[in-house]
Design an enzyme around this catalytic site. Structure first.
Site, PDB file in Angstrom:
ATOM      1  N   ILE A 146       0.849  -1.196   0.000  1.00 22.28           N
ATOM      2  CA  ILE A 146       0.000   0.000   0.000  1.00 22.28           C
ATOM      3  C   ILE A 146       0.884   1.245   0.000  1.00 22.28           C
ATOM      4  O   ILE A 146       0.688   2.161  -0.772  1.00 22.28           O
ATOM      5  CB  ILE A 146      -0.953   0.015   1.217  1.00 22.28           C
ATOM      6  N   GLY A 147       1.874   1.248   0.863  1.00 20.82           N
ATOM      7  CA  GLY A 147       2.745   2.429   0.920  1.00 20.82           C
ATOM      8  C   GLY A 147       3.792   2.252   1.995  1.00 20.82           C
ATOM      9  O   GLY A 147       3.903   1.188   2.603  1.00 20.82           O
ATOM     10  N   GLY A 182       6.016   4.407   5.304  1.00 22.59           N
ATOM     11  CA  GLY A 182       6.253   5.576   6.140  1.00 22.59           C
ATOM     12  C   GLY A 182       7.718   5.593   6.547  1.00 22.59           C
ATOM     13  O   GLY A 182       8.518   4.821   6.009  1.00 22.59           O
ATOM     14  N   PHE A 216       9.222   4.605   9.276  1.00 21.73           N
ATOM     15  CA  PHE A 216       9.710   3.377   9.907  1.00 21.73           C
ATOM     16  C   PHE A 216       8.883   2.148   9.530  1.00 21.73           C
ATOM     17  O   PHE A 216       9.051   1.092  10.121  1.00 21.73           O
ATOM     18  CB  PHE A 216       9.680   3.516  11.437  1.00 21.73           C
ATOM     19  N   SER A 217       7.953   2.311   8.595  1.00 20.99           N
ATOM     20  CA  SER A 217       7.025   1.206   8.360  1.00 20.99           C
ATOM     21  C   SER A 217       6.762   0.971   6.880  1.00 20.99           C
ATOM     22  O   SER A 217       7.001   1.851   6.051  1.00 20.99           O
ATOM     23  CB  SER A 217       5.691   1.529   9.042  1.00 20.99           C
ATOM     24  N   VAL A 228       3.399  -0.504   4.697  1.00 23.57           N
ATOM     25  CA  VAL A 228       2.005  -0.914   4.897  1.00 23.57           C
ATOM     26  C   VAL A 228       1.604  -1.825   3.740  1.00 23.57           C
ATOM     27  O   VAL A 228       1.801  -1.486   2.579  1.00 23.57           O
ATOM     28  CB  VAL A 228       1.070   0.310   5.021  1.00 23.57           C
ATOM     29  N   LYS A 258       0.566  -3.031   8.927  1.00 21.70           N
ATOM     30  CA  LYS A 258       1.694  -2.101   9.075  1.00 21.70           C
ATOM     31  C   LYS A 258       2.871  -2.883   9.649  1.00 21.70           C
ATOM     32  O   LYS A 258       2.776  -3.414  10.762  1.00 21.70           O
ATOM     33  CB  LYS A 258       1.271  -0.949   9.984  1.00 21.70           C
ATOM     34  N   ASP A 318      -1.306  15.140  14.674  1.00 21.12           N
ATOM     35  CA  ASP A 318      -0.771  15.110  13.304  1.00 21.12           C
ATOM     36  C   ASP A 318      -1.920  15.053  12.292  1.00 21.12           C
ATOM     37  O   ASP A 318      -1.847  14.327  11.303  1.00 21.12           O
ATOM     38  CB  ASP A 318       0.163  13.904  13.140  1.00 21.12           C
TER      39      ASP A 318
HETATM   40  P1  ATP Z   1       5.184   8.518   8.514  1.00 23.10           P
HETATM   41  O1  ATP Z   1       5.286   7.230   9.246  1.00 23.10           O
HETATM   42  O2  ATP Z   1       6.496   9.025   8.079  1.00 23.10           O
HETATM   43  O3  ATP Z   1       4.329   9.534   9.208  1.00 23.10           O
HETATM   44  P2  ATP Z   1       3.052   7.734   6.839  1.00 23.10           P
HETATM   45  O4  ATP Z   1       2.057   8.333   7.747  1.00 23.10           O
HETATM   46  O5  ATP Z   1       2.801   7.914   5.374  1.00 23.10           O
HETATM   47  O6  ATP Z   1       4.493   8.224   7.132  1.00 23.10           O
HETATM   48  P3  ATP Z   1       2.094   5.103   7.448  1.00 23.10           P
HETATM   49  O7  ATP Z   1       1.071   5.534   8.434  1.00 23.10           O
HETATM   50  O8  ATP Z   1       2.929   3.930   7.785  1.00 23.10           O
HETATM   51  O9  ATP Z   1       3.158   6.175   7.142  1.00 23.10           O
HETATM   52  O10 ATP Z   1       1.350   4.886   6.051  1.00 23.10           O
HETATM   53  C1  ATP Z   1       2.027   4.525   4.878  1.00 23.10           C
HETATM   54  C2  ATP Z   1       1.021   4.504   3.730  1.00 23.10           C
HETATM   55  O11 ATP Z   1       0.029   3.516   3.969  1.00 23.10           O
HETATM   56  C3  ATP Z   1       0.294   5.820   3.510  1.00 23.10           C
HETATM   57  O12 ATP Z   1       0.159   6.040   2.129  1.00 23.10           O
HETATM   58  C4  ATP Z   1      -1.067   5.578   4.101  1.00 23.10           C
HETATM   59  O13 ATP Z   1      -2.090   6.314   3.444  1.00 23.10           O
HETATM   60  C5  ATP Z   1      -1.262   4.081   3.882  1.00 23.10           C
HETATM   61  N1  ATP Z   1      -2.085   3.538   4.968  1.00 23.10           N
HETATM   62  C6  ATP Z   1      -1.818   3.597   6.287  1.00 23.10           C
HETATM   63  N2  ATP Z   1      -2.780   3.014   7.010  1.00 23.10           N
HETATM   64  C7  ATP Z   1      -3.702   2.568   6.111  1.00 23.10           C
HETATM   65  C8  ATP Z   1      -4.971   1.898   6.232  1.00 23.10           C
HETATM   66  N3  ATP Z   1      -5.452   1.566   7.424  1.00 23.10           N
HETATM   67  N4  ATP Z   1      -5.653   1.618   5.103  1.00 23.10           N
HETATM   68  C9  ATP Z   1      -5.152   1.964   3.898  1.00 23.10           C
HETATM   69  N5  ATP Z   1      -3.985   2.609   3.717  1.00 23.10           N
HETATM   70  C10 ATP Z   1      -3.267   2.912   4.801  1.00 23.10           C
END
Ligand code: ATP
Length: 273
Positions: free
Chosen positions: A26-27, A29, A31-32, A34, A49, A142
């Site tokens: 999906i994407g 972050g 440290f993660s 998804v 995640k 945030d």
């Molecule tokens: P950071 O950790 O640097 O703040 P981030 O918020 O993008 O970055 P994540 O929250 O790990 O990091 O999300 C990474 C990606 O996964 C993003 O594009 C986010 O929209 C998507 N994502 C996160 N949670 C979900 C979810 N529950 N359903 C669908 N997509 C998700």
């Protein structure tokens, strides 16, 4: 692309994590990663995640433990639900409710501003989530368009509790600068102690401005200029913005936290609009 995405992808896609079969990316972050995954029995989709524990420094560990403890308290139709947490020697997995309709930032960047009706529906759902969180003393810290997700049926889900905190009472002062600068309240830029609920409220004003105009209220080429604009509360609201949105934005984006609308006042305006 994430630096070590390939490694993680090779290791996880097609594998099973607990009851979940990982199917795609999906994407990512800071440290993660998804992943999209399916429950092997129910076939329900989830967002998995994945965190590499070896990459988490002490600060990241602290934030992660706050993220998990905040999410464990939250159960609301407009908040991404944390179903379970799984741990392996080198990884941690957060099994999250899947929101497959993309995020608000992407929607605004590709489609431009939302219609008045879409703004009203979206804003009311985010407000409902914030009211719920604040009532149980969880502060998001945030809120931004990237963290507002849509389900495939268009329902709003507030996500990413990585900077969230739980206060023992709503008047507890906080002192850590969190969040994204274009959404940060004046008191954060002034390095003052702040009330968590007020910084979430300010971010709601920035979000509403973004939804209704398709642009951000505070923009600048440098951080110094952005800081000045925010501290002086210097923004221009186009005259064509509908009356109730004007009232809301002007009532929220106030320099002094005590002058800002409370969440219930915002809900009242939304409901009467
Ligand atoms: P950071 O950790 O640097 O703040 P981030 O918020 O993008 O970055 P994540 O929250 O790990 O990091 O999300 C990474 C990606 O996964 C993003 O594009 C986010 O929209 C998507 N994502 C996160 N949670 C979900 C979810 N529950 N359903 C669908 N997509 C998700």
């Amino acid at each position: 692309m994430c630096k070590d995405e390939k490694t993680i992808k090779d290791l996880i896609i097609g594998r099973r994590v607990g009851f979940y079969k990982v199917r795609g990316e999906i994407g990512c972050g800071t440290f993660s990663r998804v992943k999209l995954a399916f429950h092997a029995l129910t076939k329900d989709k989830v967002a998995l995640k994945v965190l590499d524990k070896t990459r988490l420094d002490s600060q990241a560990q602290r934030l992660l433990s706050k993220e998990i403890s905040s999410m464990e308290c939250l159960q609301h139709p407009n908040v991404v639900c944390l179903y379970e947490v799984m741990e392996k020697p080198s990884r941690l997995y957060l099994v999250l409710e899947y929101a497959g309709g993309g995020d608000l930032h992407n929607r605004l960047s590709t489609q431009g501003k939302l219609s008045e009706n879409a703004c009203k529906i979206t804003f009311a759902q985010i407000l409902s989530a914030i009211k719920y969180m604040h009532n149980i003393n969880v502060i998001h810290r945030d809120l931004k368009a990237e963290n507002v997700l849509f389900t495939s049926s268009g329902c709003i889900k507030v996500a990413d509790f990585g900077f969230s905190t739980q206060v023992s009472n709503r008047n507890d002062a906080l002192d850590t600068f969190c969040g994204s600068p274009p959404y940060a309240a004046p008191e954060l830029f002034r390095d003052e102690c702040y009330l968590g609920a007020s910084v979430d409220v300010w971010a709601m004003g920035v979000l509403l401005f973004f939804m209704v105009t398709g642009t951000m209220p505070f923009r600048a080429e440098t951080m110094g200029k952005l800081r000045r604009c925010v501290i002086e509360c210097e923004y221009t609201l186009p005259p064509w913005v509908p009356g109730p949105c004007q009232r809301l934005i002007r009532g929220i984006l106030k320099e002094a936290p005590a002058d800002r609308y409370a969440v219930d006042q915002m809900l009242g305006i939304c409901q009467s609009a």
